[in-house]
Design a protein around this motif. Sequence first.
Motif, short mmCIF file in Angstrom:
data_model
loop_
_atom_site.label_atom_id
_atom_site.label_comp_id
_atom_site.label_asym_id
_atom_site.label_seq_id
_atom_site.Cartn_x
_atom_site.Cartn_y
_atom_site.Cartn_z
N TRP A 1 9.32 5.03 -0.94
CA TRP A 1 10.02 4.54 -1.71
C TRP A 1 11.47 3.66 -1.94
CZ3 TRP A 1 7.93 2.58 -6.62
CH2 TRP A 1 7.89 2.26 -7.53
N ALA A 2 11.68 4.31 -0.53
CA ALA A 2 13.39 3.74 -0.50
C ALA A 2 13.00 2.76 0.42
CB ALA A 2 14.09 5.01 -0.15
N VAL A 3 12.44 2.94 1.73
CA VAL A 3 12.85 1.61 2.01
C VAL A 3 11.97 0.46 1.81
CG1 VAL A 3 11.05 0.81 4.51
CG2 VAL A 3 12.30 3.98 4.03
N PHE A 4 10.85 0.73 0.82
CA PHE A 4 9.79 -0.13 0.56
C PHE A 4 10.42 -1.26 -0.68
CE2 PHE A 4 6.58 1.23 3.86
CZ PHE A 4 5.98 -0.70 4.21
N GLN A 5 11.25 -0.12 -1.34
CA GLN A 5 12.13 -0.88 -2.79
C GLN A 5 13.49 -1.70 -2.39
OE1 GLN A 5 10.01 -1.90 -5.38
NE2 GLN A 5 9.05 -0.57 -6.13
N PHE A 6 14.44 -1.10 -1.37
CA PHE A 6 15.77 -1.79 -0.88
C PHE A 6 15.91 -1.91 0.60
CE2 PHE A 6 15.86 2.60 -3.63
CZ PHE A 6 15.60 2.52 -4.64
N ASP A 7 14.93 -1.47 1.20
CA ASP A 7 15.02 -2.22 3.10
C ASP A 7 14.65 -4.49 2.60
OD1 ASP A 7 14.49 -3.50 5.13
OD2 ASP A 7 14.14 -1.61 5.97
N LYS A 8 15.95 -4.80 2.92
CA LYS A 8 15.43 -6.49 2.80
C LYS A 8 13.56 -6.85 3.30
CE LYS A 8 21.18 -7.02 2.45
NZ LYS A 8 21.90 -7.81 3.05
N GLN A 9 13.58 -6.51 4.68
CA GLN A 9 12.59 -6.80 5.09
C GLN A 9 11.86 -6.70 4.34
OE1 GLN A 9 11.59 -4.73 9.07
NE2 GLN A 9 9.52 -5.65 8.58
N ALA B 1 1.19 -1.08 -0.01
CA ALA B 1 0.03 -0.41 0.05
C ALA B 1 1.12 1.44 0.05
CB ALA B 1 -0.54 -0.05 1.40
N ALA B 2 1.77 1.40 0.58
CA ALA B 2 2.67 1.99 0.30
C ALA B 2 3.30 2.53 -0.40
CB ALA B 2 3.77 1.94 1.26
N LEU B 3 3.43 1.59 -1.24
CA LEU B 3 3.87 2.17 -2.93
C LEU B 3 2.81 2.29 -3.83
CD1 LEU B 3 6.51 -1.17 -3.75
CD2 LEU B 3 7.15 1.22 -3.38
N LYS B 4 1.71 1.95 -3.66
CA LYS B 4 0.86 2.73 -4.14
C LYS B 4 0.22 4.17 -3.99
CE LYS B 4 -1.59 -1.96 -4.38
NZ LYS B 4 -2.78 -2.51 -4.17
N TRP B 5 0.33 4.57 -2.10
CA TRP B 5 0.70 5.65 -2.29
C TRP B 5 1.43 6.22 -2.72
CZ3 TRP B 5 -1.47 9.79 -0.02
CH2 TRP B 5 -0.71 10.76 0.35
N CYS B 6 2.91 5.86 -2.66
CA CYS B 6 4.01 6.72 -3.64
C CYS B 6 3.48 6.69 -5.03
CB CYS B 6 5.22 6.21 -4.00
SG CYS B 6 6.09 5.56 -2.20
N MET B 7 2.57 6.81 -6.18
CA MET B 7 2.76 6.25 -7.40
C MET B 7 1.17 7.09 -7.39
SD MET B 7 3.05 5.70 -10.53
CE MET B 7 1.83 5.42 -11.74
N ALA B 8 0.52 7.69 -6.31
CA ALA B 8 -0.64 8.65 -6.22
C ALA B 8 -0.26 9.91 -5.85
CB ALA B 8 -1.63 8.27 -4.44
N VAL B 9 1.08 9.81 -4.94
CA VAL B 9 1.47 11.09 -4.87
C VAL B 9 2.30 11.30 -6.06
CG1 VAL B 9 3.94 12.80 -4.31
CG2 VAL B 9 2.46 11.09 -2.22
#
Length: 282
Positions: A235-243, A178-186
């Motif tokens: 975007w940085a957290v949800f695309q590059f964080d290993k978690q 959902a966080a990445l969808k928020w980025c797209m909405a932004v």
Amino acid sequence: MPLIVLPTSQLLWVRVAALLFTCVAFSVAAHGAQLHHGGMADWCIFCWAFSFACTLLVLLVEQFGLQARAPVSWSNFPITIACYASLLCLSASIIFPVFFLKDQRLCGDTRDYRIASTVFSCLAAVAYMGEVSLTKARPGEVAGYMATAPGLMKVCQTFVACIIFILVSDPVSYDHYAALKWCMAVYCICFILSMAVVVLCVGEYTGCLPIPFSKFLSGYGLLEVIMYLTAAILWAVFQFDKQYQRSQASSKLITVAVLTALNFLLYVADLAYTARLVFVSA
């Protein structure tokens, strides 16, 4: 026998040079570069053809003295076109050699045509940058909003957003969380608002707003800074964080992160210029 005398100026010759450079770039590419339709080839051709057509329109209107009859603000339209054209030609100058010259085994003529298109694309980008430099507002000069630093930044913001849209859509890289969808909405909301400002200024519709244009710029500028800050972080957290990472980060995802940070900085600078215009000038 009456003669038609065309007034000459530095700006006129820069526009003529840009017209010729873009014409040669897409003509050579279409004639002998042996490009396949689709993808980046069509994008580069579009960049050159769009810039050529718009520059030709500007030249014809100005040489025939039709500015007063144009359904747009002529203090805003030419520099807006020049700024978009410079960004388009610059992107084509980078994309074309990367996709169609680098690591390509080509015969002599085809390679020569592609090199020629690249060279003239670079020359066109330089010419359009020169046009922007010649027509932008100087300190203390009365000019259209699009000729000011905030107006030019609006163009850059919308262009960067378009590049982001291209990168995240093929393949789709924002539907996992959902966080990445928020980025797209932004990206979408801020693009629409910035493009709306460009259209309002070029079409001379700023007086139709229910609030003063300066207050509208300040309010939506602050909103966009906050939204882009959240997008840059998420975007940085949800695309590059290993978690949260679903696969190894690709170059496209890294580029989107860089462009998001770039647009955030553009919005911060835009807000600072606007705040200075509204509060300091007052």
